[in-house]
Write a protein that holds these residues in place. Structure first.
Motif, short mmCIF file in Angstrom:
data_model
loop_
_atom_site.label_atom_id
_atom_site.label_comp_id
_atom_site.label_asym_id
_atom_site.label_seq_id
_atom_site.Cartn_x
_atom_site.Cartn_y
_atom_site.Cartn_z
N UNK A 52 -14.38 -12.84 -3.77
CA UNK A 52 -13.18 -12.04 -3.69
C UNK A 52 -12.15 -12.54 -4.67
N UNK A 53 -10.95 -11.99 -4.55
CA UNK A 53 -9.84 -12.38 -5.42
C UNK A 53 -8.61 -12.62 -4.55
N UNK A 54 -7.93 -13.73 -4.81
CA UNK A 54 -6.68 -13.98 -4.10
C UNK A 54 -5.68 -14.71 -4.99
N UNK A 55 -4.42 -14.62 -4.59
CA UNK A 55 -3.31 -15.28 -5.29
C UNK A 55 -2.81 -16.42 -4.42
N UNK A 56 -2.56 -17.56 -5.06
CA UNK A 56 -2.01 -18.71 -4.34
C UNK A 56 -0.95 -19.38 -5.22
N UNK A 57 0.16 -19.73 -4.60
CA UNK A 57 1.18 -20.55 -5.26
C UNK A 57 1.03 -21.95 -4.67
N UNK A 58 0.69 -22.91 -5.51
CA UNK A 58 0.39 -24.26 -5.04
C UNK A 58 1.62 -24.95 -4.49
N UNK A 59 1.51 -25.49 -3.27
CA UNK A 59 2.58 -26.24 -2.63
C UNK A 59 2.44 -27.73 -2.86
N UNK A 60 1.53 -28.11 -3.76
CA UNK A 60 1.22 -29.51 -4.04
C UNK A 60 0.56 -29.58 -5.41
N UNK A 61 0.50 -30.79 -5.97
CA UNK A 61 -0.29 -31.03 -7.17
C UNK A 61 -1.73 -31.21 -6.71
N UNK A 97 1.49 -20.47 -9.86
CA UNK A 97 0.88 -19.29 -9.25
C UNK A 97 -0.44 -19.00 -9.95
N UNK A 98 -1.53 -19.04 -9.19
CA UNK A 98 -2.87 -18.85 -9.73
C UNK A 98 -3.57 -17.69 -9.04
N UNK A 99 -4.36 -16.96 -9.82
CA UNK A 99 -5.27 -15.96 -9.28
C UNK A 99 -6.66 -16.58 -9.28
N UNK A 100 -7.27 -16.61 -8.12
CA UNK A 100 -8.64 -17.09 -7.97
C UNK A 100 -9.56 -15.88 -7.88
N UNK A 101 -10.55 -15.80 -8.76
CA UNK A 101 -11.59 -14.78 -8.67
C UNK A 101 -12.93 -15.48 -8.49
N UNK A 102 -13.46 -15.37 -7.30
CA UNK A 102 -14.73 -16.03 -6.97
C UNK A 102 -15.85 -15.11 -7.43
N UNK A 103 -16.62 -15.59 -8.42
CA UNK A 103 -17.59 -14.76 -9.12
C UNK A 103 -18.98 -14.78 -8.48
N UNK A 104 -19.21 -15.72 -7.59
CA UNK A 104 -20.51 -15.87 -6.93
C UNK A 104 -20.31 -15.61 -5.43
N UNK A 105 -21.38 -15.51 -4.66
CA UNK A 105 -21.19 -15.24 -3.24
C UNK A 105 -20.25 -16.22 -2.55
#
Length: 117
Positions: A52-61, A97-105
């Motif tokens: 899937x695809x999701x957006x996350x803003x990191x609250x930590x390094x 702010x990062x967009x994660x796109x998981x390309x595999x199952x």
């Protein structure tokens, strides 16, 4: 824990349950904190998510290494996209702010997170 990457993970719900926003889903996330805790300045462990695809803003390094699967990450500010596979690592600065796109199952990563003021 020499074989921590094979630890059984706990169901954490959806990206919303970890403070992210699903763009394309449904996505199931899971993980296990192996050192520290989210109430500590340093914590780390294992994390997994389904396609899937999701957006996350990191609250930590974060420093992380992908153990399984393929993932495209996009830095929303710069537009830079990088595709990661098993063995690839990254460092993300807090408030990014990062967009994660998981390309595999699914994907699985190990990570260490640092919370600094």
């Amino acid at each position: 824990m020499l074989n921590a990457e094979r630890e059984t993970l706990d169901a954490w719900g959806s990206p919303e349950d970890i403070g992210a926003v699903t763009i394309v889903g449904p996505i199931a996330v899971s993980g296990k904190i192996l050192i520290g805790g989210v109430d500590k300045s340093v914590f780390g462990g294992l994390y997994a998510a389904t396609r899937g695809i999701y957006r996350v803003v990191y609250g930590f390094h974060e420093h992380a290494t992908l153990l399984d699967g393929a993932l495209k990450m996009t830095d929303e500010k710069s537009g830079r996209e990088v595709i990661y596979g098993p063995g690839d690592s990254w460092i993300i600065e807090k408030d990014t702010s990062m967009i994660w796109e998981i390309l595999t199952p699914s994907i699985r990563k190990s990570y260490i997170a640092i919370i600094m003021n």
